[in-house]
Design an enzyme around this catalytic site. Structure first.
Site, PDB file in Angstrom:
ATOM      1  N   THR A   4       1.964   1.378   1.623  1.00  0.00           N
ATOM      2  CA  THR A   4       2.645   2.493   1.830  1.00  0.00           C
ATOM      3  C   THR A   4       4.088   2.030   1.836  1.00  0.00           C
ATOM      4  O   THR A   4       4.148   1.483   2.932  1.00  0.00           O
ATOM      5  CB  THR A   4       2.409   4.136   1.670  1.00  0.00           C
ATOM      6  OG1 THR A   4       0.973   4.205   0.827  1.00  0.00           O
ATOM      7  CG2 THR A   4       3.597   4.186   1.743  1.00  0.00           C
ATOM      8  N   SER A   5       5.196   2.027   0.961  1.00  0.00           N
ATOM      9  CA  SER A   5       6.200   1.813   1.315  1.00  0.00           C
ATOM     10  C   SER A   5       6.394   0.197   1.180  1.00  0.00           C
ATOM     11  O   SER A   5       5.410  -1.167   0.877  1.00  0.00           O
ATOM     12  CB  SER A   5       7.044   1.934   2.408  1.00  0.00           C
ATOM     13  OG  SER A   5       8.668   2.403   2.531  1.00  0.00           O
ATOM     14  N   LEU A   6       6.898  -0.675   3.057  1.00  0.00           N
ATOM     15  CA  LEU A   6       6.985  -1.904   2.948  1.00  0.00           C
ATOM     16  C   LEU A   6       5.341  -2.028   3.049  1.00  0.00           C
ATOM     17  O   LEU A   6       4.904  -3.612   2.723  1.00  0.00           O
ATOM     18  CB  LEU A   6       7.256  -2.272   4.316  1.00  0.00           C
ATOM     19  CG  LEU A   6       6.991  -3.164   5.085  1.00  0.00           C
ATOM     20  CD1 LEU A   6       7.591  -4.368   4.189  1.00  0.00           C
ATOM     21  CD2 LEU A   6       7.981  -3.755   6.181  1.00  0.00           C
TER      22      LEU A   6
END
Length: 346
Positions: free
Chosen positions: A187-189
């Site tokens: 998730t995300s980075l």
């Protein structure tokens, strides 16, 4: 908010409710109250990044978030198992969430977060939706995430396969894991970290990038460039912009650097350039219409992937256009698991 007032709020809305519910035999209500308390503590600590290594209140809040989540995890059906995943000369913290207690091997997600993640948020972020659909989940903090940076001094590293490969090794020793249906989710980075890992770790049945990301260095370099173009430089920009202030301070801590110039240099290797075509497992790339960090990057990554792949875009008009579809969790779960159901069945 004063500490004593905040403590009263947390107790009133979480811990006291949990104690009363458990005493009355209301296991689910107690669990949900503890989950709320854990999230309140985590959120209260989120922006305390001026000097978290020396911030006693930050440490207290993080510890309270971990403990209240552990108490909630023990009340899941079946209870979650706390893990220590072997990693180099230490271990990484994790949880094993099981869809049931039958012992049947099931498709299993290996799940980690990103730039600001903590293990305790991974249950609501993904595991709860997975369990309802018959998936097991091994959620863990990698270096630079959650307690690994605070308690073990581990920092982010670009060669994330060095993190995921030991997690895969560990997962394959768990009897409830179907070795042929092991899925990596970041998730995300974590979208770029998981993509990087999947380029070198080929025992995965599928990979989900939530969301897709191609070049983290470009994001940090753009922030530094923006600061350099204004009077007062980075300090002035941080004073005016909460998000920039948080991004820089969190990066200094989780990457173990002292200033924005060091952070720019430290992120240079966080790119999928030249390696995207090494991903061989089916890969789902998600993107958000209004993503404030990685705008356009999911499509760029998708175009360079040569494996079986799909891109799913989440729009603002369906309430899902923000970074990682905040506010549209059930829609993220529905589309992701529908894709996984199809890919793993094939």
């Amino acid at each position: 908010m004063p500490r004593d007032v905040r403590n009263q709020l947390v107790k009133a809305t979480g811990l006291l409710i949990a104690d009363a519910a458990l005493a009355a035999g209301h296991r689910v209500s107690a669990r949900e109250a503890l989950l709320r308390a854990s999230n309140y503590y985590r959120t209260a600590d989120f922006y305390r990044r001026e000097n978290p290594a020396a911030d006693a209140e930050s440490a207290r809040l993080a510890k309270a978030s971990r403990q209240t989540f552990a108490d909630a995890a023990a009340l899941l059906d079946p209870p979650a198992r706390a893990l220590r995943i072997p990693y180099e000369d230490t271990t990484l913290p994790g949880y094993l969430f099981l869809a049931d207690d039958s012992g049947t091997p099931r498709p299993t997600l290996l799940y980690h977060g990103g730039y600001d993640s903590a293990l305790e948020e991974n249950y609501l972020a993904l595991a709860a939706g997975a369990l309802r659909r018959g998936y097991n989940v091994i959620a863990f903090d990698g270096p630079g995430q959650g307690s690994t940076v605070r308690e073990q001094g581990l920092r982010f590293r670009p060669d994330w396969e060095a993190v995921v490969t030991p997690a895969v090794d560990f997962a394959l020793t768990v009897p409830e894991v179907d070795a042929g249906r092991l899925v990596l989710v970041g998730t995300s980075l974590g979208g770029i970290l998981a993509a990087r890992a999947a380029a070198f770790e080929h025992r995965l049945a599928a990979c989900v990038l939530h969301d897709g990301a191609y070049d983290f260095h470009a994001v940090i370099a753009a922030t530094a460039g923006r600061a350099a173009s204004m009077p007062g430089g980075m300090e002035a920009l941080m004073a005016r912009n909460t998000m920039v202030r948080w991004v820089v301070r969190n990066g200094r801590w989780t990457f173990g650097v002292s200033d924005i110039d060091d952070l720019v240099r430290a992120t240079e290797a966080y790119t999928m350039a030249g390696i995207a075509d090494r991903v061989t497992c089916p890969t789902l790339v998600l993107e958000a219409e209004n993503d404030q960090f990685f705008q356009g990057q999911p499509r760029r990554l998708f175009d360079e992937l040569t494996c079986q792949k799909e891109l799913i875009s989440f729009r603002e008009d369906e309430g899902a256009g923000e970074h990682c579809h905040e506010g549209a969790l059930s829609l993220f779960h529905q589309r992701t698991f529908d894709w996984l159901d199809t890919v793993l069945a094939g």
